[in-house]
Scaffold this motif. Structure first.
Motif, PDB file in Angstrom:
ATOM      1  N   ALA A 160       0.844  -1.193   0.000  1.00  0.00           N
ATOM      2  CA  ALA A 160       0.000   0.000   0.000  1.00  0.00           C
ATOM      3  C   ALA A 160       0.877   1.240   0.000  1.00  0.00           C
ATOM      4  O   ALA A 160       2.006   1.220   0.496  1.00  0.00           O
ATOM      5  N   TYR A 161       0.324   2.304  -0.586  1.00  0.00           N
ATOM      6  CA  TYR A 161       0.964   3.616  -0.534  1.00  0.00           C
ATOM      7  C   TYR A 161       0.019   4.554   0.207  1.00  0.00           C
ATOM      8  O   TYR A 161      -1.163   4.621  -0.098  1.00  0.00           O
ATOM      9  N   LEU A 162       0.575   5.270   1.152  1.00  0.00           N
ATOM     10  CA  LEU A 162      -0.208   6.226   1.932  1.00  0.00           C
ATOM     11  C   LEU A 162       0.320   7.618   1.609  1.00  0.00           C
ATOM     12  O   LEU A 162       1.532   7.843   1.604  1.00  0.00           O
ATOM     13  N   ARG A 163      -0.615   8.570   1.362  1.00  0.00           N
ATOM     14  CA  ARG A 163      -0.191   9.925   1.044  1.00  0.00           C
ATOM     15  C   ARG A 163      -1.060  10.903   1.810  1.00  0.00           C
ATOM     16  O   ARG A 163      -2.283  10.821   1.806  1.00  0.00           O
ATOM     17  N   VAL A 164      -0.367  11.831   2.489  1.00  0.00           N
ATOM     18  CA  VAL A 164      -1.042  12.927   3.176  1.00  0.00           C
ATOM     19  C   VAL A 164      -0.277  14.174   2.773  1.00  0.00           C
ATOM     20  O   VAL A 164       0.869  14.380   3.175  1.00  0.00           O
ATOM     21  N   GLY A 165      -0.897  15.005   1.964  1.00  0.00           N
ATOM     22  CA  GLY A 165      -0.203  16.205   1.488  1.00  0.00           C
ATOM     23  C   GLY A 165       1.075  15.807   0.756  1.00  0.00           C
ATOM     24  O   GLY A 165       1.045  15.060  -0.207  1.00  0.00           O
ATOM     25  N   GLY A 166       2.206  16.281   1.231  1.00  0.00           N
ATOM     26  CA  GLY A 166       3.483  15.963   0.603  1.00  0.00           C
ATOM     27  C   GLY A 166       4.157  14.738   1.185  1.00  0.00           C
ATOM     28  O   GLY A 166       5.211  14.305   0.700  1.00  0.00           O
ATOM     29  N   LEU A 167       3.590  14.143   2.219  1.00  0.00           N
ATOM     30  CA  LEU A 167       4.177  12.956   2.846  1.00  0.00           C
ATOM     31  C   LEU A 167       3.659  11.688   2.174  1.00  0.00           C
ATOM     32  O   LEU A 167       2.467  11.589   1.873  1.00  0.00           O
ATOM     33  N   GLU A 168       4.559  10.741   1.954  1.00  0.00           N
ATOM     34  CA  GLU A 168       4.146   9.473   1.359  1.00  0.00           C
ATOM     35  C   GLU A 168       4.932   8.344   2.021  1.00  0.00           C
ATOM     36  O   GLU A 168       6.128   8.477   2.271  1.00  0.00           O
ATOM     37  N   ARG A 169       4.242   7.245   2.289  1.00  0.00           N
ATOM     38  CA  ARG A 169       4.876   6.058   2.877  1.00  0.00           C
ATOM     39  C   ARG A 169       4.407   4.821   2.134  1.00  0.00           C
ATOM     40  O   ARG A 169       3.283   4.779   1.646  1.00  0.00           O
ATOM     41  N   GLU A 170       5.289   3.838   2.117  1.00  0.00           N
ATOM     42  CA  GLU A 170       4.931   2.562   1.504  1.00  0.00           C
ATOM     43  C   GLU A 170       4.854   1.508   2.602  1.00  0.00           C
ATOM     44  O   GLU A 170       5.716   1.443   3.482  1.00  0.00           O
ATOM     45  N   ILE A 171       3.825   0.698   2.536  1.00  0.00           N
ATOM     46  CA  ILE A 171       3.707  -0.469   3.393  1.00  0.00           C
ATOM     47  C   ILE A 171       3.780  -1.671   2.467  1.00  0.00           C
ATOM     48  O   ILE A 171       3.005  -1.765   1.511  1.00  0.00           O
ATOM     49  N   ASN A 172       4.722  -2.572   2.730  1.00  0.00           N
ATOM     50  CA  ASN A 172       4.898  -3.718   1.853  1.00  0.00           C
ATOM     51  C   ASN A 172       5.053  -4.977   2.710  1.00  0.00           C
ATOM     52  O   ASN A 172       6.156  -5.384   3.050  1.00  0.00           O
ATOM     53  N   SER A 173       3.938  -5.573   3.048  1.00  0.00           N
ATOM     54  CA  SER A 173       3.943  -6.782   3.877  1.00  0.00           C
ATOM     55  C   SER A 173       4.630  -7.941   3.174  1.00  0.00           C
ATOM     56  O   SER A 173       5.324  -8.739   3.799  1.00  0.00           O
ATOM     57  N   GLY A 174       4.443  -8.043   1.864  1.00  0.00           N
ATOM     58  CA  GLY A 174       5.067  -9.129   1.097  1.00  0.00           C
ATOM     59  C   GLY A 174       6.587  -9.049   1.161  1.00  0.00           C
ATOM     60  O   GLY A 174       7.269 -10.064   1.359  1.00  0.00           O
ATOM     61  N   ALA A 175       7.148  -7.842   0.994  1.00  0.00           N
ATOM     62  CA  ALA A 175       8.605  -7.671   1.071  1.00  0.00           C
ATOM     63  C   ALA A 175       9.103  -7.976   2.478  1.00  0.00           C
ATOM     64  O   ALA A 175      10.177  -8.575   2.654  1.00  0.00           O
TER      65      ALA A 175
END
Length: 198
Positions: A160-175
C-alpha cells in the motif's frame, strides 16, 4: 733373613690421636645450616607439589569446559534443526495470515501518525486490487479529514501507498515476509554449515 717384615708392629699402638674438638658456636652454626637446608628443600617440595596440583586442576577444568562446550553446541544444533520446520510453517502460513488480518489496522496507525499537523490535507490510500474493502472496514476511526481508498492493479497483495499532502509512505507486507523468510533460511543454513564444518 728375618721374618719381621711379615709381622705386624704394635710398637706405636699406644699412641692415641687427639679428637678435634668442635666449639659450641660451630656446632650451632652447622645445626642452623642443616635446618635452613631442610626448610628450603621442604619449601621447594611444597611449591612443586602445589604447582603440579594447580596444573592438574587447570587441565581437568579445561577438559571439562571443552566437553561442556561441545555438548552445548551439539544441543544447540539439535534444537535449531528441530525448530527449522516450525520456522518454515511460521513464515509460510502463520505470519502471512496474521499480516493480512492486521494490514488495515497497520494502515490506520501509519495514517494517524502521518496526519498529525496535516489536518487540511486529504488522506489517500492506494492498495492492491481487491483489498480496498478490508481497508475501508478497518477505517472505523472517524478522521476529521477526507480519506480516499483507491485500488491499483500493479500493486501486490499486502502492498500500500499512503499519502497525506506531501508525505508518502509505503507499506509492503510481502517484502517484509520475504525478508523474514530469507533471514530464517540464512540462519538455518549458517547453523548447519557451522555444525558440519565447525
Amino acid at each position: 733373613m728375618t721374618i719381621a717384615h711379615l709381622l705386624e708392629d704394635f710398637g706405636n699402638a699406644g699412641k692415641v690421636e687427639p679428637v678435634a674438638l668442635v666449639s659450641d658456636e660451630l656446632l650451632e652454626e652447622q645445626k642452623l645450616v642443616s635446618f635452613e637446608n631442610g626448610y628450603t628443600a621442604g619449601w621447594d617440595d611444597s611449591v612443586g607439589a602445589h604447582e603440579r596440583e594447580t596444573s592438574k586442576i587447570s587441565a581437568t577444568l579445561a577438559n571439562s569446559l571443552e566437553d561442556m562446550s561441545f555438548t552445548f553446541h551439539e544441543a544447540q544444533n539439535q534444537l535449531i534443526e528441530s525448530l527449522d520446520p516450525m520456522f518454515k510453517v511460521l513464515t509460510s502460513a502463520i505470519l502471512p495470515d496474521a499480516m493480512a488480518a492486521s494490514f488495515g489496522h497497520h494502515i490506520v496507525d501509519q495514517l494517524t501518525d502521518m496526519a498529525k499537523g496535516q489536518t487540511d490535507q486529504p488522506l489517500v490510500i492506494t492498495v492492491a486490487a481487491g483489498e480496498a474493502g478490508g481497508v475501508r472496514a478497518a477505517l472505523n476511526q472517524n478522521f476529521s479529514i477526507e480519506v480516499k481508498v483507491r485500488e491499483d492493479g500493479e500493486l501486490a497483495p499486502g502492498q500500500a501507498y499512503l499519502r497525506v499532502g506531501g508525505l508518502e509512505r509505503e507499506i509492503n507486507s510481502g517484502a517484509l515476509l520475504d525478508s523474514i523468510r530469507e533471514s530464517v533460511d540464512a540462519f538455518s543454513f549458517q547453523v548447519k554449515e557451522d555444525a558440519q564444518y565447525g
